[in-house]
Design an enzyme around this catalytic site. Structure first.
Site, short mmCIF file in Angstrom:
data_model
loop_
_atom_site.label_atom_id
_atom_site.label_comp_id
_atom_site.label_asym_id
_atom_site.label_seq_id
_atom_site.Cartn_x
_atom_site.Cartn_y
_atom_site.Cartn_z
N VAL A 141 0.87 -1.07 0.06
CA VAL A 141 -0.13 0.09 -0.03
C VAL A 141 0.84 1.21 0.11
O VAL A 141 0.58 2.32 -0.83
CB VAL A 141 -0.83 -0.09 1.24
CG1 VAL A 141 -1.74 1.22 1.25
CG2 VAL A 141 -1.91 -1.01 1.06
N CYS A 142 1.84 1.27 0.74
CA CYS A 142 2.97 2.35 0.82
C CYS A 142 3.46 2.76 -0.41
O CYS A 142 3.57 3.87 -0.65
CB CYS A 142 3.98 2.22 1.76
SG CYS A 142 3.25 1.85 3.63
N THR A 143 3.86 1.65 -1.17
CA THR A 143 4.55 1.81 -2.41
C THR A 143 3.62 2.56 -3.41
O THR A 143 3.91 3.46 -4.09
CB THR A 143 4.83 0.52 -3.08
OG1 THR A 143 5.75 -0.39 -2.11
CG2 THR A 143 5.41 0.76 -4.39
#
Length: 209
Positions: free
Chosen positions: A44-46
């Site tokens: 998700v962070c990516t």
């Protein structure tokens, strides 16, 4: 520490992908978007970091400087940048703070022990030119942020700072706004010569275009 709206954002000095950063000095006289990520090399962070990079024209248009944070060291941040470029077709052009000792995360209350004491939640802080915190959002690690909503909120903050108005539910730039109840009708007529609509004495709408 609990950060509240209207207080001065805590200052700090920390290493980042752009070198050592003294936060208030880095913010300068503009707006800041400070947001945390639970951990490097997570899916998700990516996607989020790629989106923030793609939105560079929107941040520049509003005078907003984005800066991220993760509880990993700088070397890991740099390795992660390559993955983001490969999978999101976006190059990170803003700093990522390295916070392996969780000093900054603790300062900003980004660690929620009942959720996970080892990583940060998805915190968002919008900071104005006076270094005051104007917006706080907290997402769980499983939910990616909606940066369109963050931009909408920044638009509202910047517009309402300049006028005696507020933005109503689901407001988007160009929509009618609410006249502050602090203004009398006479004051409102002087301030908004284009005219306004009175739905209730406390609910007056005006078109800003």
């Amino acid at each position: 520490m609990t950060i509240q709206l209207g207080q001065i954002a805590p200052d700090f000095e920390q290493d980042s992908t752009h070198g050592p950063i003294r936060f208030h000095e880095w913010l300068g006289s503009g707006w800041g978007l400070f947001f945390s990520h639970p951990k490097n090399f997570t899916p998700v962070c990516t996607t989020e970091l790629g989106e923030v990079a793609r939105l560079r024209p929107e941040w520049d248009r509003r005078g907003v400087k984005p800066i991220g944070l993760s509880v990993d060291p700088v070397e890991a941040h740099h390795r992660w940048e390559a993955d983001i470029a490969e999978t999101q077709s976006a190059t990170l052009d803003f700093p990522m703070i390295a916070d392996p000792d969780m000093r900054v995360a603790t300062l900003y209350g980004m660690i929620h022990p009942e959720s996970d004491p080892t990583v940060t939640v998805r915190s968002v802080f919008v900071i104005d030119p006076a270094k005051k915190v104007r917006l706080i959002l907290t997402y769980p690690s499983s939910t990616g942020r909606n940066f369109a909503e963050i931009i909408r909120a920044i638009d509202s903050l910047q517009l309402t700072d300049a006028q005696s108005i507020a933005t109503p539910v689901n407001w988007e730039p160009g929509d009618a706004v609410v006249i502050s109840p602090k203004l009398s009708d006479e004051e409102a007529r002087r301030k908004f010569p284009q005219g306004f609509r009175t739905l209730k004495p406390y609910l007056r709408l005006v078109d800003m275009q």
